[in-house]
Design an enzyme around this catalytic site. Sequence first.
Site, PDB file in Angstrom:
ATOM      1  N   ASP A  30     -19.825   1.621   8.317  1.00 50.46           N
ATOM      2  CA  ASP A  30     -20.895   2.576   8.615  1.00 50.46           C
ATOM      3  C   ASP A  30     -21.858   2.048   9.690  1.00 50.46           C
ATOM      4  O   ASP A  30     -22.061   0.843   9.802  1.00 50.46           O
ATOM      5  CB  ASP A  30     -21.670   2.852   7.313  1.00 50.46           C
ATOM      6  CG  ASP A  30     -22.570   4.062   7.429  1.00 50.46           C
ATOM      7  OD1 ASP A  30     -22.387   4.868   8.368  1.00 50.46           O
ATOM      8  OD2 ASP A  30     -23.471   4.210   6.586  1.00 50.46           O
ATOM      9  N   GLY A  31     -22.431   2.957  10.444  1.00 49.06           N
ATOM     10  CA  GLY A  31     -23.524   2.585  11.343  1.00 49.06           C
ATOM     11  C   GLY A  31     -23.175   2.546  12.825  1.00 49.06           C
ATOM     12  O   GLY A  31     -23.976   2.067  13.627  1.00 49.06           O
ATOM     13  N   ARG A  34     -25.825   4.739  14.698  1.00 53.36           N
ATOM     14  CA  ARG A  34     -27.160   4.123  14.787  1.00 53.36           C
ATOM     15  C   ARG A  34     -27.149   2.906  15.706  1.00 53.36           C
ATOM     16  O   ARG A  34     -28.089   2.660  16.450  1.00 53.36           O
ATOM     17  CB  ARG A  34     -27.649   3.717  13.383  1.00 53.36           C
ATOM     18  CG  ARG A  34     -28.359   4.850  12.672  1.00 53.36           C
ATOM     19  CD  ARG A  34     -28.474   4.600  11.211  1.00 53.36           C
ATOM     20  NE  ARG A  34     -27.175   4.727  10.569  1.00 53.36           N
ATOM     21  CZ  ARG A  34     -26.850   4.173   9.403  1.00 53.36           C
ATOM     22  NH1 ARG A  34     -27.736   3.440   8.765  1.00 53.36           N
ATOM     23  NH2 ARG A  34     -25.669   4.370   8.885  1.00 53.36           N
ATOM     24  N   HIS A  47     -18.765   4.153  18.364  1.00 54.16           N
ATOM     25  CA  HIS A  47     -17.454   4.216  17.709  1.00 54.16           C
ATOM     26  C   HIS A  47     -16.455   3.288  18.409  1.00 54.16           C
ATOM     27  O   HIS A  47     -15.653   2.633  17.760  1.00 54.16           O
ATOM     28  CB  HIS A  47     -16.932   5.663  17.693  1.00 54.16           C
ATOM     29  CG  HIS A  47     -17.748   6.568  16.810  1.00 54.16           C
ATOM     30  ND1 HIS A  47     -18.066   6.246  15.510  1.00 54.16           N
ATOM     31  CD2 HIS A  47     -18.331   7.782  17.041  1.00 54.16           C
ATOM     32  CE1 HIS A  47     -18.791   7.214  14.975  1.00 54.16           C
ATOM     33  NE2 HIS A  47     -18.974   8.157  15.888  1.00 54.16           N
ATOM     34  N   LEU A 141      -0.181  -8.672   5.688  1.00 53.62           N
ATOM     35  CA  LEU A 141      -1.366  -7.877   5.327  1.00 53.62           C
ATOM     36  C   LEU A 141      -1.027  -6.383   5.274  1.00 53.62           C
ATOM     37  O   LEU A 141      -0.377  -5.861   6.189  1.00 53.62           O
ATOM     38  CB  LEU A 141      -2.438  -8.121   6.393  1.00 53.62           C
ATOM     39  CG  LEU A 141      -3.711  -7.280   6.284  1.00 53.62           C
ATOM     40  CD1 LEU A 141      -4.586  -7.752   5.131  1.00 53.62           C
ATOM     41  CD2 LEU A 141      -4.517  -7.332   7.589  1.00 53.62           C
ATOM     42  N   ARG A 204     -24.376   3.563  -1.006  1.00 50.51           N
ATOM     43  CA  ARG A 204     -23.623   4.578  -1.749  1.00 50.51           C
ATOM     44  C   ARG A 204     -22.138   4.459  -1.408  1.00 50.51           C
ATOM     45  O   ARG A 204     -21.781   3.838  -0.402  1.00 50.51           O
ATOM     46  CB  ARG A 204     -24.142   5.993  -1.459  1.00 50.51           C
ATOM     47  CG  ARG A 204     -24.214   6.324  -0.011  1.00 50.51           C
ATOM     48  CD  ARG A 204     -24.691   7.751   0.256  1.00 50.51           C
ATOM     49  NE  ARG A 204     -24.857   7.893   1.682  1.00 50.51           N
ATOM     50  CZ  ARG A 204     -25.994   7.667   2.343  1.00 50.51           C
ATOM     51  NH1 ARG A 204     -27.089   7.334   1.681  1.00 50.51           N
ATOM     52  NH2 ARG A 204     -26.044   7.783   3.650  1.00 50.51           N
TER      53      ARG A 204
HETATM   54  C1  FPP Z   1     -19.557   5.498  10.559  1.00 45.97           C
HETATM   55  O1  FPP Z   1     -20.454   5.475  11.608  1.00 45.97           O
HETATM   56  C2  FPP Z   1     -18.176   5.409  10.928  1.00 45.97           C
HETATM   57  C3  FPP Z   1     -17.239   6.412  10.903  1.00 45.97           C
HETATM   58  C4  FPP Z   1     -17.509   7.827  10.714  1.00 45.97           C
HETATM   59  C5  FPP Z   1     -15.839   6.137  11.023  1.00 45.97           C
HETATM   60  C6  FPP Z   1     -15.454   4.750  11.311  1.00 45.97           C
HETATM   61  C7  FPP Z   1     -14.849   4.706  12.643  1.00 45.97           C
HETATM   62  C8  FPP Z   1     -14.680   3.626  13.413  1.00 45.97           C
HETATM   63  C9  FPP Z   1     -15.012   2.241  13.034  1.00 45.97           C
HETATM   64  C10 FPP Z   1     -14.149   3.799  14.763  1.00 45.97           C
HETATM   65  C11 FPP Z   1     -12.772   4.205  14.822  1.00 45.97           C
HETATM   66  C12 FPP Z   1     -11.925   3.701  13.716  1.00 45.97           C
HETATM   67  C13 FPP Z   1     -10.657   3.355  13.831  1.00 45.97           C
HETATM   68  C14 FPP Z   1      -9.866   2.983  12.611  1.00 45.97           C
HETATM   69  C15 FPP Z   1      -9.976   3.367  15.107  1.00 45.97           C
HETATM   70  P1  FPP Z   1     -21.466   6.677  11.682  1.00 45.97           P
HETATM   71  O2  FPP Z   1     -21.041   7.535  12.790  1.00 45.97           O
HETATM   72  O3  FPP Z   1     -21.541   7.363  10.358  1.00 45.97           O
HETATM   73  O4  FPP Z   1     -22.800   5.937  11.989  1.00 45.97           O
HETATM   74  P2  FPP Z   1     -24.263   6.460  11.614  1.00 45.97           P
HETATM   75  O5  FPP Z   1     -24.328   6.499  10.111  1.00 45.97           O
HETATM   76  O6  FPP Z   1     -25.123   5.415  12.212  1.00 45.97           O
HETATM   77  O7  FPP Z   1     -24.428   7.790  12.254  1.00 45.97           O
END
Ligand code: FPP
Length: 253
Positions: A30-31, A34, A47, A141, A204
């Site tokens: 997450d994050g 941000r 991302h 893995l 959460r």
């Molecule tokens: C949360 O950040 C992350 C996601 C919604 C998805 C996770 C995705 C990646 C790590 C990138 C692509 C993944 C792969 C497997 C190639 P958020 O957008 O919710 O961040 P925020 O809470 O700060 O808005």
Amino acid sequence: MKVWKKATDDFSKKNIDITRIPKHLAIIMDGNGRWAQKKGLPRAIGHRAGVEALREIVRGSNDLGIKYLTIYAFSTENWKRPQTEVGILMSLLNEYIRKELAELHANNVKICILGHREDMPADLREACATASKKTSDNTGLVLNVALNYGGRSEILKAVKEIALEVKNGILDADQITEEVFESHLFTKGCPEPELVVRTSGEMRLSNFLLWQAAYSEIVIVDECWPDFNRESLLKTISNYQKRDRRFGGISEC
Ligand code: FPP
């Protein structure tokens, strides 16, 4: 193709007991948004930086001897995001799976997709199918990519499949055990995660592994996912190793 050289960190210096590594680590990455916003950058860059962090953590998990790594890449609720962001995430996922496949395969990683494939864009569905098939006999893995995954819908799917078996006389209601139920989950065959990590300080589960995480230790770290690196992983494992896991019982000491 690049074959990974096991990193030679002295884990004992990092307070890691190599004999007590979790078999299954699950991560809520997450994050990203941000992280980017704090730097005045578009969320898409966050991302992308998240993908880099993922590369490092897959390698780090492999070095530590973790057997199953489950990452929450896209939830059943993430479709609610603006269409442009959904598009970016879908193409990043597609790109990640296609670009990393050869290296992951060369390093004996088995890729499994957890989630409802039927609703994914066709090109992503195809990339997932190719990756799972190509790596299906690998013994290293296991990288579980939770994609269009939701704990509640996974549980509903299991309930529906079991109900159908009972209706068709294949199974008696008395025969429904935890093991039978688990055999209908996307994680069939994987042990429960001993450790669930969430980055960015949010506390959460967000519909992640609701059944499987019943007794998982949860570690919340403040760093946003793109900042989560090998060092953070080692700290997290060390934190986990200090926990007293009682599973509803009482501590031996
Ligand atoms: C949360 O950040 C992350 C996601 C919604 C998805 C996770 C995705 C990646 C790590 C990138 C692509 C993944 C792969 C497997 C190639 P958020 O957008 O919710 O961040 P925020 O809470 O700060 O808005």
